[in-house]
Design a protein around this motif. Structure first.
Motif, mmCIF file in Angstrom:
data_model
loop_
_atom_site.group_PDB
_atom_site.id
_atom_site.type_symbol
_atom_site.label_atom_id
_atom_site.label_comp_id
_atom_site.label_asym_id
_atom_site.label_seq_id
_atom_site.Cartn_x
_atom_site.Cartn_y
_atom_site.Cartn_z
ATOM 1 N N LYS A 1 96.945 19.626 59.109
ATOM 2 C CA LYS A 1 97.554 18.617 59.990
ATOM 3 C C LYS A 1 97.072 18.863 61.413
ATOM 4 O O LYS A 1 97.025 20.010 61.866
ATOM 5 N N PRO A 2 96.719 17.820 62.128
ATOM 6 C CA PRO A 2 96.346 18.019 63.525
ATOM 7 C C PRO A 2 97.505 18.624 64.319
ATOM 8 O O PRO A 2 98.669 18.389 64.002
ATOM 9 N N ALA A 3 97.182 19.430 65.308
ATOM 10 C CA ALA A 3 98.199 20.161 66.058
ATOM 11 C C ALA A 3 99.161 19.205 66.758
ATOM 12 O O ALA A 3 100.380 19.297 66.615
ATOM 13 N N GLU A 4 98.609 18.223 67.497
ATOM 14 C CA GLU A 4 99.494 17.316 68.220
ATOM 15 C C GLU A 4 99.547 15.976 67.461
ATOM 16 O O GLU A 4 98.819 15.045 67.769
ATOM 17 N N THR A 5 100.323 15.938 66.427
ATOM 18 C CA THR A 5 100.431 14.684 65.683
ATOM 19 C C THR A 5 101.317 13.716 66.459
ATOM 20 O O THR A 5 102.406 14.073 66.903
ATOM 21 N N SER A 6 100.808 12.503 66.570
ATOM 22 C CA SER A 6 101.634 11.494 67.231
ATOM 23 C C SER A 6 102.611 10.892 66.221
ATOM 24 O O SER A 6 103.272 9.918 66.512
ATOM 25 N N GLY A 7 102.616 11.507 65.027
ATOM 26 C CA GLY A 7 103.491 10.977 63.983
ATOM 27 C C GLY A 7 102.901 9.696 63.435
ATOM 28 O O GLY A 7 102.064 9.054 64.055
ATOM 29 N N GLY A 8 103.283 9.333 62.262
ATOM 30 C CA GLY A 8 102.813 8.068 61.710
ATOM 31 C C GLY A 8 101.362 8.111 61.303
ATOM 32 O O GLY A 8 100.829 9.162 60.950
ATOM 33 N N LYS A 9 100.680 6.971 61.385
ATOM 34 C CA LYS A 9 99.327 6.846 60.845
ATOM 35 C C LYS A 9 98.282 7.454 61.778
ATOM 36 O O LYS A 9 98.414 7.425 63.000
ATOM 37 N N VAL A 10 97.243 7.978 61.151
ATOM 38 C CA VAL A 10 96.138 8.484 61.946
ATOM 39 C C VAL A 10 95.180 7.330 62.219
ATOM 40 O O VAL A 10 94.791 6.592 61.318
ATOM 41 N N GLU A 11 94.800 7.202 63.443
ATOM 42 C CA GLU A 11 93.891 6.118 63.797
ATOM 43 C C GLU A 11 92.459 6.518 63.430
ATOM 44 O O GLU A 11 92.055 7.663 63.632
ATOM 45 N N ILE A 12 91.687 5.573 62.884
ATOM 46 C CA ILE A 12 90.287 5.865 62.596
ATOM 47 C C ILE A 12 89.496 5.621 63.869
ATOM 48 O O ILE A 12 89.298 4.486 64.304
ATOM 49 N N ILE A 13 89.053 6.717 64.496
ATOM 50 C CA ILE A 13 88.455 6.559 65.820
ATOM 51 C C ILE A 13 86.970 6.252 65.748
ATOM 52 O O ILE A 13 86.362 5.901 66.745
ATOM 53 N N GLU A 14 86.410 6.347 64.577
ATOM 54 C CA GLU A 14 84.961 6.120 64.463
ATOM 55 C C GLU A 14 84.531 4.729 64.892
ATOM 56 O O GLU A 14 83.442 4.538 65.392
ATOM 57 N N LYS A 15 85.382 3.747 64.620
ATOM 58 C CA LYS A 15 84.947 2.370 64.889
ATOM 59 C C LYS A 15 85.604 1.810 66.146
ATOM 60 O O LYS A 15 85.632 0.609 66.352
ATOM 61 N N LYS A 16 86.100 2.753 66.989
ATOM 62 C CA LYS A 16 86.789 2.286 68.172
ATOM 63 C C LYS A 16 85.834 1.568 69.126
ATOM 64 O O LYS A 16 86.203 0.667 69.850
ATOM 65 N N HIS A 17 84.602 1.977 69.102
ATOM 66 C CA HIS A 17 83.654 1.470 70.073
ATOM 67 C C HIS A 17 82.365 1.139 69.326
ATOM 68 O O HIS A 17 81.926 1.926 68.503
ATOM 69 N N PRO A 18 81.710 -0.041 69.592
ATOM 70 C CA PRO A 18 80.511 -0.374 68.806
ATOM 71 C C PRO A 18 79.397 0.655 68.955
ATOM 72 O O PRO A 18 78.611 0.857 68.027
ATOM 73 N N ILE A 19 79.337 1.319 70.114
ATOM 74 C CA ILE A 19 78.231 2.263 70.319
ATOM 75 C C ILE A 19 78.311 3.418 69.321
ATOM 76 O O ILE A 19 77.312 4.024 68.972
ATOM 77 N N TYR A 20 79.525 3.700 68.845
ATOM 78 C CA TYR A 20 79.671 4.801 67.891
ATOM 79 C C TYR A 20 78.928 4.519 66.600
ATOM 80 O O TYR A 20 78.535 5.434 65.884
ATOM 81 N N LEU A 21 78.763 3.208 66.300
ATOM 82 C CA LEU A 21 78.075 2.877 65.056
ATOM 83 C C LEU A 21 76.640 3.391 65.056
ATOM 84 O O LEU A 21 76.082 3.744 64.025
ATOM 85 N N PHE A 22 76.038 3.435 66.254
ATOM 86 C CA PHE A 22 74.675 3.969 66.339
ATOM 87 C C PHE A 22 74.614 5.404 65.847
ATOM 88 O O PHE A 22 73.574 5.894 65.468
ATOM 89 N N MET A 23 75.756 6.080 65.915
ATOM 90 C CA MET A 23 75.762 7.463 65.438
ATOM 91 C C MET A 23 76.180 7.545 63.988
ATOM 92 O O MET A 23 75.615 8.299 63.211
ATOM 93 N N VAL A 24 77.167 6.756 63.629
ATOM 94 C CA VAL A 24 77.726 6.913 62.290
ATOM 95 C C VAL A 24 76.747 6.412 61.227
ATOM 96 O O VAL A 24 76.600 7.039 60.172
ATOM 97 N N ILE A 25 76.025 5.320 61.540
ATOM 98 C CA ILE A 25 75.115 4.789 60.515
ATOM 99 C C ILE A 25 73.990 5.772 60.179
ATOM 100 O O ILE A 25 73.778 6.071 59.004
ATOM 101 N N PRO A 26 73.267 6.321 61.175
ATOM 102 C CA PRO A 26 72.205 7.268 60.792
ATOM 103 C C PRO A 26 72.731 8.439 59.988
ATOM 104 O O PRO A 26 72.092 8.857 59.021
ATOM 105 N N LEU A 27 73.894 8.955 60.352
ATOM 106 C CA LEU A 27 74.343 10.139 59.615
ATOM 107 C C LEU A 27 74.780 9.759 58.220
ATOM 108 O O LEU A 27 74.632 10.540 57.271
#
Lengths: 501, 501
Positions: free
Chosen positions: B441-467
């Motif tokens: 469990k993450p140390a500072e849980t905000s409780g409830g659902k975990v947000e998927i941060i990978e797609k928060k910003h389109p620029i992140y896709l440049f990283m996630v797709i190659p990997l």
């Protein structure tokens, strides 16, 4: 124009020098241009001779001076490349001096009236022109006495006067160092002369072509030793290197490059006088020479690493670089000697650039301490490029001429040595120690040109030097690159003489 | 084996060179600059892969560049072994360029033009190393690779970066100099520096001592392979931006080192001479030592990139180890481990980079629960980790399988045990990361659902797709090891070396 071509090459600078002397009150600033044009003319002549030699001809001109002593001039595959490169360096440094001497006179003698200024200015160039004559004489002469004459008189005396009058420190130190240079030069020369006279008692001639008659003679060992010691003082081999950093640091930078030539030309003399005629008898010397050269290489490099003064830095680097040539030559294999000679050419090209670049730095910034420089890339990009190209040449990275030279001389050294474990280890240590050159050239370059700009350097006065200073040097760098990519003509020339072993 | 003259190698390397120029020209237009990189990468890859069918018909492709003289010949010759390395680096260049866009822009890094420029040069050097016909060409590009990547390692220009970069340079330049020494000595002994299947050295060409010393020099010259105790530059170089660590310190630079080992063992010494001198066993022992100790060092490291670096140290030795087994299966395993390890390790590094950018975490201990926030990244990471341990369905399984067969084939059961132990250790340091990421469990849980941060910003896709792509390829290579002709080429190379499996 092409009759007495070698004599023309030899005498033209002297005539120009006399003309400058006679018209010194009229020509003023043009003295430098006269010197450069004369040297351009001799270089053109050298190229003509070069083409003839390349086709297989050997140019020999005979002039008798007196009993035993002659001024025979010989241009063959060994002397010509050396002469050509040295002459090119002389032109470049003459052009470079035009601005530089102006600045030196102002710095040393302060505001002077026009007449005094003219006297100093022309004095520099009339002395300067004696160098090319001396060097060409050393390259072309076939007689030991005339070689001695050119090697010693024509180079040491102008060296003394130029240093004493245009040197760096205060009046007293300048003269002291100039005298020191003179003494070391004369001491080496005397050893050389004693060796030559001793040879004369055995073979009755001063001609280099007669020297092979010494082979097998019991005195040959001593003759070779004396001549070698004489040359070693010039080559600054440990422990005879003491004069080098002092003298180089004291020099006006515009002729410091020539000083490297002056020291390194002894390698040519060694090949011409000792190794080619007396190859078999020198085998005893091979190992001691290699060991001494190795020690000098390492010591010189470490000494360089410890320097903070821009000019002493270059001087110490010369100590170690000279020994590369000596190392190749000392291996006594054909490839080693050819590599040593080629490295000699490469080194004087690189060193002329390095010294002059250091000179530019001192000229624009006014301090010699490299610790006070930093971040100059943004202010002086051309100077930085010059420094980097000289660093590439000196640390023998491809595609510069240094790489070809280093490759050949170490291949040659291995050829003679790899069967014997001690020899193998010596050569390996020598090659690996050459990395120190890379370290000191690039490390210093980075310190001077990269990183943050020092606040005290951020005035508008600091900028690249005028084109007459930087363009000729860039030309030298281009020459070194061409030699590194297409060294074939030069190697063929060298091989035509050295390959006969 | 027929030789086909073709300019394809030249075309292939001209892609990164042209690309470097374009990058410089379009330095003010980031979008055009980065599309140039990707287009050049695609073209280069297509040219390189188009050579594979020709090679598989039993030909070699030759392309002569320049003869400087006296043994200095620069030319390209593509054979099966070289092509494997060329395919790997050129394909991964495309993906990493794509990834760099995301990484560099998201972090708003400075000096991005310099970064892309040097990246292109590094690929140019790596592909040239892969296609080098002789040791001289190999050495030349080995040095350009070292010098060119210096500024990539020092990219951040802070104290830590300069320290790491200085260490990098010190190790690798020393190594380059050792390599040069070895090349000179080889040329001196054999009169050639060409790579020939089965070796150019013979047991009668020099004394046993000389040959052993030469091999030590070659091994020191391959310090890029990070074998112990000369490995510490690699963790130090992790200060570089992550794409640099990914492509250069998992593929181009370090693989150039092990590729060099392959060339030396199989193409300069030849397996027969290696076993005759007993060098195979010594090399295998050094590699085994590195494998085990590297893994232990990885266990103790909390910084994710550094842990991956130690993992690289250990995995590179698998390749050296495979070569040193001197058996057909061992060599095959080593050859295919070059691309397979490249793909898996790059996946891991790209994941590490994505975690740094997206989650801002560098230490493994902070990564609790990150798998839920970044599912794609951590799944790719898990695939890579499985592959490192040599378990199916990732391609590490195939190469490790061949390596194990190799140990059996050469009858070295001890070494089989070493491989298995090392794989076990790999599991010890990789699976805690996976467990922390997915099950803690993450140390500072905000409780409830975990947000998927990978797609928060389109620029992140440049990283996630190659990997994701490299992760998928890691599995594809296991199921179809003949993708990109990798296994075919390895078998081809081994057939020409040993005359059969």
């Amino acid at each position: 124009m092409t009759s007495h071509i070698l004599l023309q090459i030899l005498v033209a600078p002297v005539i120009a020098s006399i003309i400058i002397f006679l018209t010194r009150h009229k020509i003023g600033k043009k003295a430098g241009w006269i010197a450069s044009i004369t040297l351009l003319y001799t270089t053109a002549l050298l190229c003509i001779v070069g083409l003839r030699v390349y086709k297989g001809e050997i140019v020999l001109e005979k002039y008798v001076l007196g009993p035993e002593v002659s001024l025979n001039l010989l241009a063959d595959g060994l002397s010509l490349p050396v002469a050509l490169i040295i002459n090119i360096i002389c032109i470049v440094l003459a052009l470079y001096s035009i601005h530089y001497v102006d600045h030196r006179i102002e710095l040393i003698y302060g505001e002077v009236d026009k007449r005094t200024w003219l006297i100093y200015n022309t004095r520099f160039f009339l002395l300067y022109l004696l160098f090319p004559t001396g060097f060409m004489g050393v390259c072309f002469s076939t007689n030991l006495i005339s070689m001695y004459f050119f090697l010693e008189l024509l180079t040491i005396i102008p060296l003394y006067f130029i240093m004493a009058q245009f040197g760096y420190s205060d009046y007293i130190t300048r003269y002291k160092v100039a005298l020191m240079c003179l003494f070391w030069g004369v001491a080496g020369a005397t050893l050389f002369l004693i060796g030559v006279l001793l040879a004369h008692t055995q073979i009755g001639s001063f001609e280099i072509s007669e020297l092979p008659n010494l082979a097998g003679n019991p005195l040959t060992f001593w003759i070779a030793l004396l001549i070698f010691l004489g040359l070693a003082t010039k080559l600054a081999i440990i422990p005879l290197h003491v004069w080098m950093p002092w003298v180089h640091a004291e020099h006006p930078t515009c002729i410091a490059g020539l000083l490297a030539v002056y020291a390194n030309i002894a390698a040519y003399v060694a090949v011409r006088v000792l190794i080619l005629p007396l190859h078999e008898d020198l085998k005893v010397f091979s190992m001691p020479i290699l060991v001494l050269a190795l020690i000098t290489m390492v010591y010189g490099s470490l000494l360089t690493l410890a320097q903070t003064d821009a000019k002493r830095f270059c001087a110490c680097s010369t100590i170690s670089q000279l020994s590369y040539s000596v190392f190749g030559i000392g291996a006594l294999t054909v490839l080693g000697i050819e590599g040593g000679m080629f490295y000699f050419l490469s080194h004087i090209l690189g060193k002329a650039i390095l010294f002059s670049t250091a000179g530019i730095l001192v000229y624009t910034i006014g301090v010699r301490d490299m610790r006070k420089m930093g971040g100059l890339w943004s202010k002086m990009p051309v100077t930085a490029i010059l420094w980097i190209s000289s660093a590439l040449i000196l640390s023998a990275l491809p595609p510069t001429s240094g790489f070809v030279g280093k490759w050949m001389l170490f291949t040659g050294a291995f050829q003679g040595m790899y069967q014997d474990p001690t020899g193998l280890v010596i050569v390996i240590v020598a090659i690996i120690s050459t990395i120190l050159t890379l370290v000191y050239t690039f490390l210093t370059g980075i310190r001077i040109f990269f990183g943050p700009l020092k606040p005290e350097l951020s005035n508008d006065k600091i900028k690249d030097p005028p084109l007459t200073m930087s363009l000729p040097l860039l030309g030298l760098a281009v020459a070194a690159f061409i030699l590194g990519v297409y060294p074939k003509p030069f190697l063929a020339l060298l091989h035509s003489v050295i390959g006969l072993l | 084996m027929t030789v086909v003259e073709s300019i394809r190698p030249l075309l292939a390397i001209s892609c990164p060179v042209t690309c470097a120029l374009l990058i410089f020209l379009f330095r003010k237009r980031p979008n055009i600059r980065e599309s140039c990189t990707i287009i050049a990468g695609v073209i280069q890859f297509l040219i390189i892969i188009s050579m594979a069918p020709i090679i598989l018909e039993g030909n070699v492709i030759k392309c002569h560049l320049l003869t400087v003289g006296a043994g200095i010949v620069f030319s390209y010759k593509v054979d099966a072994f070289g092509l494997i390395f060329a395919i790997t680096s050129s394909f991964l260049w495309i993906l990493v360029s794509f990834y760099s866009i995301g990484y560099m822009r998201a972090l708003k890094e400075h000096a991005q033009t310099r970064y892309y420029f040097l990246f292109a040069l590094a690929i140019f050097s790596a592909v040239s190393i892969a296609m080098a016909e002789n040791l001289i060409t190999f050495y030349l590009f080995y040095e350009t690779l070292t010098l060119g990547t210096y500024w990539l390692v020092a990219h951040h220009e802070d104290e830590e970066a300069f320290f790491g970069a200085r260490k990098y340079l010190t190790y690798l330049l020393t190594s380059g100099w050792c390599l040069f020494t070895a090349v000179v000595l080889t040329y001196c002994i054999t009169g050639t520096t060409d790579f020939v299947g089965g070796g150019i050295l013979r047991s009668d060409s020099a004394s046993k001592f000389t040959l052993t010393v030469l091999f030590v020099l070659f091994a020191l010259g391959s310090m890029k392979a990070a074998w112990m105790p000369f490995h510490s530059w690699l963790p130090g170089a992790m200060v570089a931006p992550t794409p640099v660590s990914a492509l250069l310190h998992a593929v181009a630079v370090v693989k150039a080192g092990v590729f060099g080992f392959g060339r030396i063992v199989c193409y300069v010494y030849g397996t027969d001479l290696m076993s005759e001198l007993g060098l195979g066993v010594i090399l295998a022992s050094v590699a085994a030592f590195t494998m085990i100790v590297g893994s232990f060092l990885a266990i103790g490291e909390d910084n994710l990139k550094k842990r991956l670096a130690y993992c690289t140290v250990s995995q590179l030795s698998y390749i050296i180890f495979g070569m040193a087994l001197l058996s057909p299966f061992g060599v095959t395993g080593a050859m295919i481990h070059i691309p397979f390890h490249g793909f898996m390790k790059i996946t891991l590094f790209l994941c590490a980079g994505a975690i740094i950018v997206i989650a801002g975490k560098k230490q493994i201990s902070q990564m609790a629960g990150i798998g839920r926030a970044m599912p794609v990244t951590m799944i790719a990471f898990t695939i890579g980790a499985i592959g490192m341990c040599g378990a199916p369905p990732a391609c590490g399984f195939i190469s490790k399988w061949f390596l194990c067969l190799g140990t059996l084939q050469s009858g070295q059961l001890v070494f089989l045990a070493v491989i298995l132990t090392s794989s076990l250790l790999d599991a010890v340091y990789f699976f805690p990361i996976v467990r922390t990421a997915f099950f803690e469990k993450p140390a500072e849980t905000s409780g409830g659902k975990v947000e998927i941060i990978e797609k928060k910003h389109p620029i992140y896709l440049f990283m996630v797709i190659p990997l994701a792509i490299t992760g998928i390829f890691s599995i594809v290579f296991c199921l179809f090891p003949r993708t990109f002709y990798i296994l075919d080429l390895a078998e081809m190379a081994v057939r020409s070396l040993f005359g059969g499996m």
